[in-house]
Structure formats: C-alpha cells, structure tokens
Design a protein around this motif. Structure first.
Motif, PDB file in Angstrom:
ATOM      1  N   TYR A   2     -31.190 -29.422 -85.372  1.00 18.70           N
ATOM      2  CA  TYR A   2     -32.369 -28.175 -85.888  1.00 18.70           C
ATOM      3  C   TYR A   2     -33.628 -28.562 -86.171  1.00 18.70           C
ATOM      4  O   TYR A   2     -34.254 -29.397 -85.232  1.00 18.70           O
ATOM      5  CB  TYR A   2     -31.699 -28.550 -86.976  1.00 18.70           C
ATOM      6  CG  TYR A   2     -32.307 -29.148 -88.283  1.00 18.70           C
ATOM      7  CD1 TYR A   2     -33.207 -29.547 -88.625  1.00 18.70           C
ATOM      8  CD2 TYR A   2     -31.532 -31.165 -87.853  1.00 18.70           C
ATOM      9  CE1 TYR A   2     -34.105 -30.642 -89.693  1.00 18.70           C
ATOM     10  CE2 TYR A   2     -32.367 -31.975 -88.071  1.00 18.70           C
ATOM     11  CZ  TYR A   2     -33.552 -32.125 -89.321  1.00 18.70           C
ATOM     12  OH  TYR A   2     -34.005 -33.225 -89.552  1.00 18.70           O
ATOM     13  N   VAL A  33     -24.569 -25.714 -81.688  1.00 14.96           N
ATOM     14  CA  VAL A  33     -25.118 -24.734 -82.145  1.00 14.96           C
ATOM     15  C   VAL A  33     -26.292 -24.496 -83.357  1.00 14.96           C
ATOM     16  O   VAL A  33     -27.101 -26.178 -82.941  1.00 14.96           O
ATOM     17  CB  VAL A  33     -24.448 -25.136 -84.280  1.00 14.96           C
ATOM     18  CG1 VAL A  33     -25.277 -23.724 -85.048  1.00 14.96           C
ATOM     19  CG2 VAL A  33     -22.977 -24.467 -83.766  1.00 14.96           C
ATOM     20  N   THR A  34     -27.309 -24.521 -83.288  1.00 13.15           N
ATOM     21  CA  THR A  34     -28.902 -24.724 -83.541  1.00 13.15           C
ATOM     22  C   THR A  34     -29.491 -24.055 -84.582  1.00 13.15           C
ATOM     23  O   THR A  34     -28.899 -23.000 -84.374  1.00 13.15           O
ATOM     24  CB  THR A  34     -29.299 -23.825 -82.456  1.00 13.15           C
ATOM     25  OG1 THR A  34     -29.231 -24.377 -80.999  1.00 13.15           O
ATOM     26  CG2 THR A  34     -31.296 -24.581 -81.937  1.00 13.15           C
ATOM     27  N   LEU A  35     -29.848 -23.878 -85.477  1.00 15.62           N
ATOM     28  CA  LEU A  35     -30.246 -23.568 -86.560  1.00 15.62           C
ATOM     29  C   LEU A  35     -32.128 -24.011 -87.107  1.00 15.62           C
ATOM     30  O   LEU A  35     -32.314 -24.621 -86.562  1.00 15.62           O
ATOM     31  CB  LEU A  35     -29.531 -24.444 -87.860  1.00 15.62           C
ATOM     32  CG  LEU A  35     -30.254 -24.022 -89.004  1.00 15.62           C
ATOM     33  CD1 LEU A  35     -29.969 -21.839 -89.445  1.00 15.62           C
ATOM     34  CD2 LEU A  35     -29.371 -23.953 -89.794  1.00 15.62           C
ATOM     35  N   ASN A  55     -31.061 -28.679 -92.913  1.00 18.38           N
ATOM     36  CA  ASN A  55     -31.036 -27.574 -92.048  1.00 18.38           C
ATOM     37  C   ASN A  55     -29.525 -28.388 -91.252  1.00 18.38           C
ATOM     38  O   ASN A  55     -28.966 -27.754 -91.433  1.00 18.38           O
ATOM     39  CB  ASN A  55     -31.553 -27.431 -90.771  1.00 18.38           C
ATOM     40  CG  ASN A  55     -32.616 -25.881 -91.555  1.00 18.38           C
ATOM     41  OD1 ASN A  55     -31.693 -25.092 -92.532  1.00 18.38           O
ATOM     42  ND2 ASN A  55     -33.532 -25.519 -90.684  1.00 18.38           N
ATOM     43  N   LYS A  56     -29.966 -30.061 -91.412  1.00 16.03           N
ATOM     44  CA  LYS A  56     -28.830 -30.291 -90.453  1.00 16.03           C
ATOM     45  C   LYS A  56     -27.021 -30.658 -91.710  1.00 16.03           C
ATOM     46  O   LYS A  56     -26.210 -30.703 -91.192  1.00 16.03           O
ATOM     47  CB  LYS A  56     -29.053 -31.516 -90.069  1.00 16.03           C
ATOM     48  CG  LYS A  56     -29.707 -32.440 -91.828  1.00 16.03           C
ATOM     49  CD  LYS A  56     -29.651 -34.095 -91.831  1.00 16.03           C
ATOM     50  CE  LYS A  56     -31.026 -34.209 -90.640  1.00 16.03           C
ATOM     51  NZ  LYS A  56     -31.585 -35.559 -90.705  1.00 16.03           N
ATOM     52  N   ARG A  58     -26.501 -28.079 -93.502  1.00 15.87           N
ATOM     53  CA  ARG A  58     -26.172 -26.780 -93.601  1.00 15.87           C
ATOM     54  C   ARG A  58     -25.024 -26.933 -92.188  1.00 15.87           C
ATOM     55  O   ARG A  58     -24.162 -25.911 -92.206  1.00 15.87           O
ATOM     56  CB  ARG A  58     -27.552 -25.749 -93.573  1.00 15.87           C
ATOM     57  CG  ARG A  58     -28.315 -25.883 -94.567  1.00 15.87           C
ATOM     58  CD  ARG A  58     -29.351 -24.745 -95.058  1.00 15.87           C
ATOM     59  NE  ARG A  58     -28.838 -23.237 -94.216  1.00 15.87           N
ATOM     60  CZ  ARG A  58     -29.230 -22.509 -94.091  1.00 15.87           C
ATOM     61  NH1 ARG A  58     -30.862 -22.065 -93.052  1.00 15.87           N
ATOM     62  NH2 ARG A  58     -28.651 -21.092 -93.049  1.00 15.87           N
ATOM     63  N   LEU A  59     -25.747 -27.159 -91.197  1.00 12.62           N
ATOM     64  CA  LEU A  59     -24.624 -27.938 -90.769  1.00 12.62           C
ATOM     65  C   LEU A  59     -23.585 -28.211 -90.081  1.00 12.62           C
ATOM     66  O   LEU A  59     -22.904 -27.689 -89.860  1.00 12.62           O
ATOM     67  CB  LEU A  59     -25.426 -28.540 -88.998  1.00 12.62           C
ATOM     68  CG  LEU A  59     -27.078 -27.205 -88.100  1.00 12.62           C
ATOM     69  CD1 LEU A  59     -27.677 -27.722 -87.407  1.00 12.62           C
ATOM     70  CD2 LEU A  59     -26.106 -26.103 -87.764  1.00 12.62           C
ATOM     71  N   HIS A  62     -21.519 -26.245 -91.773  1.00 18.42           N
ATOM     72  CA  HIS A  62     -20.358 -25.033 -91.532  1.00 18.42           C
ATOM     73  C   HIS A  62     -19.271 -26.079 -89.867  1.00 18.42           C
ATOM     74  O   HIS A  62     -18.420 -24.763 -89.935  1.00 18.42           O
ATOM     75  CB  HIS A  62     -21.368 -24.888 -90.401  1.00 18.42           C
ATOM     76  CG  HIS A  62     -21.283 -23.354 -89.453  1.00 18.42           C
ATOM     77  ND1 HIS A  62     -20.791 -22.267 -89.041  1.00 18.42           N
ATOM     78  CD2 HIS A  62     -20.370 -23.801 -88.022  1.00 18.42           C
ATOM     79  CE1 HIS A  62     -20.168 -21.618 -88.585  1.00 18.42           C
ATOM     80  NE2 HIS A  62     -20.546 -22.831 -86.865  1.00 18.42           N
ATOM     81  N   LEU A  75     -24.737 -34.836 -85.560  1.00 16.42           N
ATOM     82  CA  LEU A  75     -25.927 -34.136 -86.760  1.00 16.42           C
ATOM     83  C   LEU A  75     -26.973 -34.538 -85.344  1.00 16.42           C
ATOM     84  O   LEU A  75     -27.345 -36.343 -85.042  1.00 16.42           O
ATOM     85  CB  LEU A  75     -26.246 -34.111 -87.699  1.00 16.42           C
ATOM     86  CG  LEU A  75     -24.883 -33.174 -88.246  1.00 16.42           C
ATOM     87  CD1 LEU A  75     -25.066 -33.642 -89.953  1.00 16.42           C
ATOM     88  CD2 LEU A  75     -24.818 -32.061 -88.099  1.00 16.42           C
TER      89      LEU A  75
END
Length: 241
Positions: A2, A33-35, A55-56, A58-59, A62, A75
């Motif tokens: 992220y 996965v990238t955010l 964001n990490k 949130r990942l 997910h 992460l």
C-alpha cells in the motif's frame, strides 16, 4: 502492498513489481493486492498522509474475508521489497503462531514479543486469535483518527499484541504466538527474504530518492538471476499528487 499519492507512490511501484515477480515465479499460490490512497477521513476532507498506514489493516481484513482461499498474508509498506525469489515465504511462519513481525524496536522492550516494527508482517489467517488482534488494531487506530491524534499504525498494533500476549517474552520457555526475533529474513535493508528501506532519522527529509535507488539496485540483482520472470512483469505506474 500500500501507499498514498505522495512521493511514496514511486516506491510503491518498486514494491509491487517485486511482489509480482515473486508471484510470477510461484504461480497461482500467490496473489498480489495493491491499495493506494488516504483512507478514513471522518470529516469528509482529504485525509492526512499518515492515514495511508490504515490501508495495511484494510488489506488484512480483505485477506481475512478470503481465508478460505489463502493461508497467509504478507503486509508490506511501500518501502519494502520482496528480495529472495527462491524462498517459500509461508514456510517462515508455523501453524501455531499467528504473526511474524519485522525486527524488534531496540530499547527497554526489545525482548517483548509485542515490540515489532509493523512495516513487514506475515499473518497466519487460520490462527484462532489472529482476527481478534486485527480488530483491536483497527478499532484503536480508527479512534485515534477520530480524535485527531493518529500518526501511524504501529503503536496500535503493539498495544493490541500487548493485550493478547500479556507476559510473553522471547526468552520464555513457552513458545510465543508471535515471532519478532532478530531474524535475518526481515532485517530491514539487510533482509535476506524481504528488505525494507526505511528512512534514516539522522538525515533531513524522507530520503525518498536514495531509498528508490536502493530498491532499483535490489531489482537489478533479482533480474540477474531471474531474467525470465522479470521480463514478464511490467513495472506498474501509480498516480502522485
């Protein structure tokens, strides 16, 4: 992986590229996965850059939602780089532990298992205690955002681990559920599996250009031995503001 829309977007390009090369080598067992963005602005305004670290989490959530498909999630901060393409990263974390963290922060608590650097963490998605730690991490961080005291995610992860691990230290006979030993695999820029090129607190600014060059040098080293995988991965480009 992220980042926000600031200068770290250029580091993100290198970090994601390294993860995609790793995925190309290891096949369908790896999903990248990238955010990108500043998440969670309670007042409807553009969130401060520090909020990107949410964001990490949130990942992580997910990944929890898809744990029927995946066993672990790695992460990475935008300045972290998957370096050793020949190591099965999932082998670093045994089933009886829910988290492998990067280096412990030096100081009075260097032997406490909760004392980890949150820039590189490997999570066991099937450990029964893992989800509750993640929720506590997020709830505390979110409250700090609401209170306008949020400067990063690390202290809230450490606090969540302190709550769940209580007395555990690395020198106890009982094996802790979290590993943060001085491991060479995640040893910042010297890491043998994942490198992280953190800023030097002794220098002014964030030294983004220096860190970007270090990541590009690491990429060249990878491509010297994995030319085919490198040729099949187009470096991504991310927006900057």
């Amino acid at each position: 992986v992220y980042a926000g829309y600031d200068g770290y977007a250029k580091l993100l390009e290198q970090a994601v590229w390294s993860a995609r090369v790793y995925g190309k080598i290891w096949g369908d067992n790896v999903t990248v996965v990238t955010l990108q963005g500043e998440s969670f602005s309670p007042n409807g305004c553009k969130a401060p850059e520090a909020h990107t670290t949410l964001n990490k989490i949130r990942l992580l959530f997910h990944a929890v939602d898809h744990r029927d498909e995946y066993d672990q999630v790695l992460l990475l901060d935008a300045d972290a780089f998957v370096y050793n393409m020949d190591v099965d990263i999932t082998s670093l974390l045994s089933d009886d532990r829910y988290l492998l963290g990067a280096q412990a922060i030096p100081g009075a608590h260097k032997k406490d298992v909760w004392n980890i650097h949150s820039g590189v963490t490997l999570w066991n998605l099937h450990h029964p205690k893992m989800a509750s730690v993640a929720v506590d991490w997020f709830e505390a961080a979110k409250q700090a955002v609401v209170d306008e005291t949020y400067n990063g995610d690390q202290e809230f992860l450490q606090n969540a681990l302190r709550t769940h691990l209580q007395w555990q230290r690395r020198d106890e006979k009982q094996q802790p559920m979290v590993l943060n030993f001085q491991n060479q695999e995640f040893d910042y820029a010297q890491g043998t599996v994942v490198k992280q090129f953190i800023k030097d607190s002794a220098k002014a600014g964030t030294q983004l250009s220096d860190r970007l060059e270090q990541m590009k040098d690491a990429a060249s080293s990878i491509c010297a031995t994995h030319a085919r995988a490198c040729s099949n991965v187009i470096p991504p480009q991310y927006e900057t503001s």
